[in-house]
Design a protein around this motif. Structure first.
Motif, PDB file in Angstrom:
ATOM      1  N   LYS A  86      -2.675   8.453   1.906  1.00 24.69           N
ATOM      2  CA  LYS A  86      -3.986   7.861   1.674  1.00 24.69           C
ATOM      3  C   LYS A  86      -5.078   8.914   1.796  1.00 24.69           C
ATOM      4  O   LYS A  86      -5.035   9.793   2.655  1.00 24.69           O
ATOM      5  CB  LYS A  86      -4.246   6.755   2.702  1.00 24.69           C
ATOM      6  N   ARG A  88       0.827  -1.203   0.000  1.00 22.78           N
ATOM      7  CA  ARG A  88       0.000   0.000   0.000  1.00 22.78           C
ATOM      8  C   ARG A  88       0.860   1.251   0.000  1.00 22.78           C
ATOM      9  O   ARG A  88       2.056   1.232   0.311  1.00 22.78           O
ATOM     10  CB  ARG A  88      -0.889   0.014   1.249  1.00 22.78           C
ATOM     11  N   ASP A 133     -10.207   4.156  -1.302  1.00 18.78           N
ATOM     12  CA  ASP A 133      -9.100   5.098  -1.170  1.00 18.78           C
ATOM     13  C   ASP A 133      -8.421   5.337  -2.521  1.00 18.78           C
ATOM     14  O   ASP A 133      -8.801   4.740  -3.536  1.00 18.78           O
ATOM     15  CB  ASP A 133      -8.090   4.619  -0.114  1.00 18.78           C
ATOM     16  N   ASN A 134      -7.423   6.203  -2.505  1.00 20.35           N
ATOM     17  CA  ASN A 134      -6.753   6.559  -3.754  1.00 20.35           C
ATOM     18  C   ASN A 134      -5.843   5.456  -4.275  1.00 20.35           C
ATOM     19  O   ASN A 134      -5.240   5.596  -5.340  1.00 20.35           O
ATOM     20  CB  ASN A 134      -5.966   7.868  -3.594  1.00 20.35           C
ATOM     21  N   ASP A 135      -5.757   4.349  -3.537  1.00 21.79           N
ATOM     22  CA  ASP A 135      -5.015   3.189  -4.014  1.00 21.79           C
ATOM     23  C   ASP A 135      -5.945   2.190  -4.687  1.00 21.79           C
ATOM     24  O   ASP A 135      -5.522   1.105  -5.088  1.00 21.79           O
ATOM     25  CB  ASP A 135      -4.278   2.532  -2.841  1.00 21.79           C
TER      26      ASP A 135
END
Length: 266
Positions: free
Chosen positions: A159, A153, A203-205
């Motif tokens: 995040k 991650r 999330d942005n992941d």
């Protein structure tokens, strides 16, 4: 060769004590590991046993003695241990490991272990099994440990939430995406009663959170409490709703004169 001599003396003395004291022992018969066909015979106290050809570990030796009257005693069995070769000069010459029970893919590391590369493993739980071999060629017992490969991650400070998603009453196929900032949820079309709201975030992941489900109630669309008033009373007796009686705003006396004696319900 590891050699044991006169291993049986102590046990032979124990056997002697169970034979009738007035009768002298005339002959002794001894065999190993239940092989009575290979029993050895000798005069009491004169027999030595060579165990150099036995494998290491537990074995058993059985005695029987005959007295001067020609009567054999009941067999007596004792357990003994042929120890492994002495520890002098022992050293580890090989390390071996495998992951997730795949012993066919085991890795040999020689006498000095090195770092284990787990970068190709999928995120989640895994097992590592190791064993070592000494300079006598004997492998140790296996030792297995669990470990976790974390997900790759972004660092925590990078995040951020990029999407909210919700659905009602378990209907995920009708989910609604709300973008980065959640907005009010319209429940005006829902029937009165209990409903469920399930939400999750991304999330942005690109990773979704676990679902969270909450219960809520849509109340009936009634007039405000301020305008409510009683306009009728209704009753029935003994569960006979089809014979119910309706009164107006003010209830009146209930006539029970026609009811049979006993318990009734109103």
């Amino acid at each position: 060769m590891y050699r044991i001599r006169y291993l049986l003396i102590a046990t032979a003395l124990a056997i002697t004590s169970v034979v009738t004291a007035q009768k002298a022992n005339a002959e002794q018969l001894i065999w190993l590991d239940g092989y009575i066909a290979e029993a050895q015979s000798a005069s009491p106290g004169s027999l030595s046993i060579d165990v150099s050809s036995l494998s290491t570990g537990l074995h058993w030796i059985t005695f029987s003695e005959k007295n001067e009257a020609g009567v054999w005693s009941a067999p007596l069995t004792k357990v003994f241990l042929v120890p492994y070769k002495g520890t002098e000069g022992k050293s580890i010459v090989e390390h071996e490991y495998w992951i997730d029970d795949q012993i066919t893919a085991r890795v040999n590391q020689g006498h000095q272990p090195s770092t284990i590369d787990v970068k190709d493993l999928a995120p989640g739980f895994h097992t590592l099994t190791i064993r070592v071999k000494d300079n006598y060629g004997a492998w140790s017992s296996q030792i297995t440990k669990h470990f976790i490969v974390p997900e790759n991650r972004l660092v925590l400070e990078d995040k951020r939430i990029v999407e909210h998603q919700y659905w009602l009453d378990g209907r995920m196929e009708a989910s609604v995406a709300q973008g980065q900032v959640p907005s009010a949820i319209d429940v005006s079309t829902l029937a009165p009663g209990i409903h469920t709201l399930t939400i999750r975030i991304k999330d942005n992941d690109g990773m979704w959170s676990s679902h969270i489900t909450k219960n809520f109630i849509v109340p009936e669309n009634r007039l405000a409490v301020d305008n409510k008033q009683i306009v009728a009373h209704q009753y029935w007796i003994d569960g006979r709703m089809e014979a119910s009686v309706t009164n107006n705003k003010v209830p009146s006396a209930i006539d029970v004169s026609t009811l049979a004696p006993g318990i009734h319900t109103l």
